[in-house]
Design an enzyme around this catalytic site. Structure first.
Site, PDB file in Angstrom:
ATOM      1  N   CYS A   1      44.403 -64.523  -5.043  1.00  0.00           N
ATOM      2  CA  CYS A   1      45.748 -64.937  -4.633  1.00  0.00           C
ATOM      3  C   CYS A   1      45.743 -65.838  -3.398  1.00  0.00           C
ATOM      4  CB  CYS A   1      46.610 -63.704  -4.370  1.00  0.00           C
ATOM      5  SG  CYS A   1      46.968 -62.733  -5.854  1.00  0.00           S
ATOM      6  N   ALA A   2      44.687 -65.809  -2.614  1.00  0.00           N
ATOM      7  CA  ALA A   2      44.610 -66.662  -1.422  1.00  0.00           C
ATOM      8  C   ALA A   2      44.139 -68.072  -1.753  1.00  0.00           C
ATOM      9  CB  ALA A   2      43.656 -66.039  -0.397  1.00  0.00           C
TER      10      ALA A   2
END
Length: 362
Positions: free
Chosen positions: A144-145
């Site tokens: 997700c980063a």
């Protein structure tokens, strides 16, 4: 300061509303959990209404080998990745004229939901007329980063090479990692949350004349970035890789970790640049889930309205891993934002890690 000139998004063809997904999960998990009805409340409580998948729901009811799922990933990633690049470089919303593939100096390809060597960017370059000397930087495993990290790495590239035009392409096909026979609570929660999405951003260096290309009065410039890794937190999120593919690791403690850890990280980052949190006008947050958005509000003590675009993306698209923050960014860039407004972009991922970008519209 490098700037973000254009952003595009692509959604796969199969729309699934949350009621359909809940029925699918009940059929799959009801024999494994006595409290299945209580657990299924996650599908409604997460405030997601619909998501998009690369394959139909019927496809997921069948068994598929790791090889079959990964081949589907490669095929779909190339197809949707090409669509996102074309849309980004030919945007009628952001660009006064199209930018040719030959003008692109580097491409940062971001993904965590499939495996390919040669990487997906190489396969795409074979189908579009990019310069054969284009720099390729595939980045895998940031989850997700990854979207925020891709923008940060593009920023650094453009600082080093200020005449450059750089693409950040994020392709996440989370649904293709689905494990039909994984009857864990992590897989149940993942089934309620994750989706497929593709996005592409165009980042340009200082010596590229933005007025020659941009339709917008003000665009976001990247002032600074920060990457942070939390020690001894490898088990918070990620994959277990087994014979049949990628099995999700998703700790229930993520919202509590955010509440305790994010604010000192943000305050320290902003103070290095003589900025206070109260000066931030726009919060461009990766919506990992409703509890994550709530944790942002509680930790940073910001008005709930600052999460409106993030909440909108979560509601209509679900969590598309690294691509999600680019969907949120696009909604900010669609607006006419005042010159000199400050923005803070944030995303959290495996590691456990944080990516922060300080933005200013100019």
């Amino acid at each position: 300061m490098p700037s973000i000139l254009s952003v595009s998004e692509i959604t796969p063809p199969f729309q699934v509303n949350q009621d359909q997904a809940s029925v699918f999960a009940r059929d799959l998990f009801s024999g494994s959990f006595k409290d299945i009805e209580r657990l299924l409340k996650a599908f409604q409580n997460g405030q997601i209404e619909k998501r998009y998948f690369a394959k139909s729901l019927d496809w997921f009811k069948e068994d598929h080998s790791f090889e079959e799922k990964n081949n589907a990933y490669i095929e779909c990633a190339v197809k949707f990745g090409i669509e996102a690049i074309v849309k980004c470089l030919h945007s009628n919303s952001f660009l006064s004229e199209p930018i040719s593939y030959e003008e692109i100096d580097a491409i940062f390809f971001i993904s965590t939901t499939g495996i390919s060597t040669p990487s997906i960017d190489a396969r795409i370059i074979n189908q579009l007329s990019f310069n054969p000397h284009i720099k390729r930087v595939p980045i895998w495993g940031l989850g997700c980063a990854g979207g925020a990290a891709g923008l940060s790495r593009a920023f650094e590239y453009c600082v080093a090479f200020p005449k450059s035009k750089v693409l950040v392409l994020s392709v996440e096909l989370c649904s293709l990692t689905f494990q039909k026979n994984d009857l864990s609570k992590s897989n149940l929660i993942g089934t309620s949350l994750f989706a497929d999405g593709i996005a592409c951003a165009l980042v340009i260096g200082d010596e590229v004349r933005k007025e020659a290309y941009s339709k917008k009065t003000a665009i976001p410039y990247i002032v600074a970035t920060q990457s942070t890794l939390m020690p001894n937190s490898l088990d918070v999120m990620g994959w277990n890789i087994r014979n049949t593919g990628l099995f999700v690791i998703f700790s229930r403690d993520i919202p509590h970790i955010i509440e305790a850890w994010l604010k000192p990280n943000v305050i320290g980052f902003l103070s290095e640049h003589q900025i206070e949190l109260g000066q931030i006008n726009h919060f461009i947050a990766h919506p990992g889930g409703k509890k994550v958005l709530d944790a942002y509000i509680k930790s940073l003590e910001i008005p709930p309205s600052m999460n409106d675009f993030s909440h909108h993306v979560l509601k209509n698209y679900g969590n598309m891993s690294s691509a999600t923050i680019l969907f949120v960014l696009k909604r900010f860039m669609d607006q006419d934002i005042a010159i000199n407004d400050w923005g803070l972009a944030t995303a959290l991922g495996p590691g456990f890690s944080s990516e922060l970008l300080l933005l200013r519209w100019q």
